[in-house]
Scaffold this motif. Structure first.
Motif, PDB file in Angstrom:
ATOM      1  N   VAL A  90      52.503  16.495  86.679  1.00  0.00           N
ATOM      2  CA  VAL A  90      53.271  17.414  86.861  1.00  0.00           C
ATOM      3  C   VAL A  90      52.808  18.813  86.114  1.00  0.00           C
ATOM      4  CG1 VAL A  90      55.695  18.225  86.606  1.00  0.00           C
ATOM      5  CG2 VAL A  90      55.385  15.807  87.184  1.00  0.00           C
ATOM      6  N   ARG A  91      52.494  19.768  86.918  1.00  0.00           N
ATOM      7  CA  ARG A  91      51.768  21.151  86.291  1.00  0.00           C
ATOM      8  C   ARG A  91      52.826  21.922  86.328  1.00  0.00           C
ATOM      9  NH1 ARG A  91      48.819  25.352  88.007  1.00  0.00           N
ATOM     10  NH2 ARG A  91      48.941  24.707  90.142  1.00  0.00           N
ATOM     11  N   SER A  92      52.728  23.046  85.274  1.00  0.00           N
ATOM     12  CA  SER A  92      53.462  23.961  85.022  1.00  0.00           C
ATOM     13  C   SER A  92      52.945  24.926  85.970  1.00  0.00           C
ATOM     14  CB  SER A  92      53.539  24.689  83.656  1.00  0.00           C
ATOM     15  OG  SER A  92      54.242  25.989  83.675  1.00  0.00           O
ATOM     16  N   LEU A  93      53.806  25.925  86.680  1.00  0.00           N
ATOM     17  CA  LEU A  93      53.403  27.183  87.723  1.00  0.00           C
ATOM     18  C   LEU A  93      53.065  28.178  87.000  1.00  0.00           C
ATOM     19  CD1 LEU A  93      55.109  26.577  91.106  1.00  0.00           C
ATOM     20  CD2 LEU A  93      52.952  27.405  90.449  1.00  0.00           C
ATOM     21  N   ASN A  94      53.771  28.517  85.850  1.00  0.00           N
ATOM     22  CA  ASN A  94      53.449  29.776  85.036  1.00  0.00           C
ATOM     23  C   ASN A  94      52.519  29.604  83.939  1.00  0.00           C
ATOM     24  OD1 ASN A  94      55.528  28.552  83.436  1.00  0.00           O
ATOM     25  ND2 ASN A  94      56.593  30.308  82.800  1.00  0.00           N
ATOM     26  N   HIS A  95      52.351  28.476  83.486  1.00  0.00           N
ATOM     27  CA  HIS A  95      50.862  27.957  82.539  1.00  0.00           C
ATOM     28  C   HIS A  95      50.279  26.900  83.343  1.00  0.00           C
ATOM     29  CE1 HIS A  95      52.919  29.909  78.907  1.00  0.00           C
ATOM     30  NE2 HIS A  95      53.824  29.781  79.759  1.00  0.00           N
ATOM     31  N   PRO A  96      49.356  27.398  84.383  1.00  0.00           N
ATOM     32  CA  PRO A  96      48.702  26.592  85.383  1.00  0.00           C
ATOM     33  C   PRO A  96      47.647  25.408  84.581  1.00  0.00           C
ATOM     34  CG  PRO A  96      48.416  28.933  85.745  1.00  0.00           C
ATOM     35  CD  PRO A  96      49.086  28.820  84.506  1.00  0.00           C
TER      36      PRO A  96
END
Length: 190
Positions: A57-63
């Motif tokens: 699971v990856r953050s969208l605003n901290h790629p």
């Protein structure tokens, strides 16, 4: 109401993260910054991703930042080693409390669950309360391709990152909240 593409909100004093790839560029609607009631603001929907496989699971605003286990806590940060990549790999399964939602199984046989407002790993004790706390329903994100994860136990509360911690917070109609609660469910890190 018009929408425009904009970069995710910067945190005070920190440089802006690298821009997402074109297919992942965020589209943030302009909205009133007042909080909404605890009831979910999103339509109830089915799962946009098939369950059963290993994911990250990856953050969208901290790629460059992924969910990863640090003891029993789930943190958000970069994956700098093979051990970190293993700690960031989860098995996406049908929700323990709702088959149209998700649960995240750990390599140790436990599940990610919201406890004391934070996302943690724990063993399934078989109780309905644990099953609800370990179930998260995918909702559309303000970011193209992103998913927000609403708690099955607490309607209107979503997982979001607050620095490196993953919290369960009530929905707020702000650009920063929408950015911090948008995630990509991606293939496990190589």
């Amino acid at each position: 109401m018009s929408t425009k593409a904009s970069a995710p909100a910067k945190r005070g004093g920190h440089p802006s993260p690298a821009a997402p790839r074109a297919a992942e560029s965020p589209v943030l609607p302009h909205g009133d910054p007042t909080p909404t009631p605890a009831k979910s603001p999103f339509r109830q929907g089915g799962s946009p991703k098939a369950t059963g496989g290993e994911i990250a699971v990856r953050s969208l605003n901290h790629p460059g930042d992924y969910w990863h286990l640090s003891g029993d806590d789930v943190k958000l940060g970069p994956l700098t080693s093979a051990a970190a990549r293993r700690a960031a790999t989860f098995r996406l399964v049908k929700g323990l409390a709702n088959g149209r939602c998700y649960s995240f199984a750990t390599a140790g046989g436990g599940y990610l669950n919201a406890r004391d407002g934070l996302l943690r790993a724990g063993d399934d004790d078989g109780s309905p309360a644990f099953e609800r706390d370990a179930t998260f329903c995918p909702r559309p994100s303000a970011f193209a391709g992103g998913t927000s994860l609403e708690s099955a136990a607490h309607s209107g509360r979503f997982l979001r990152h607050d620095g490196s911690r993953l919290r369960l917070d009530p929905y707020r109609n702000t650009d920063l909240y929408r950015a911090d609660s948008a995630f990509l469910l991606v293939d496990k890190p190589a």
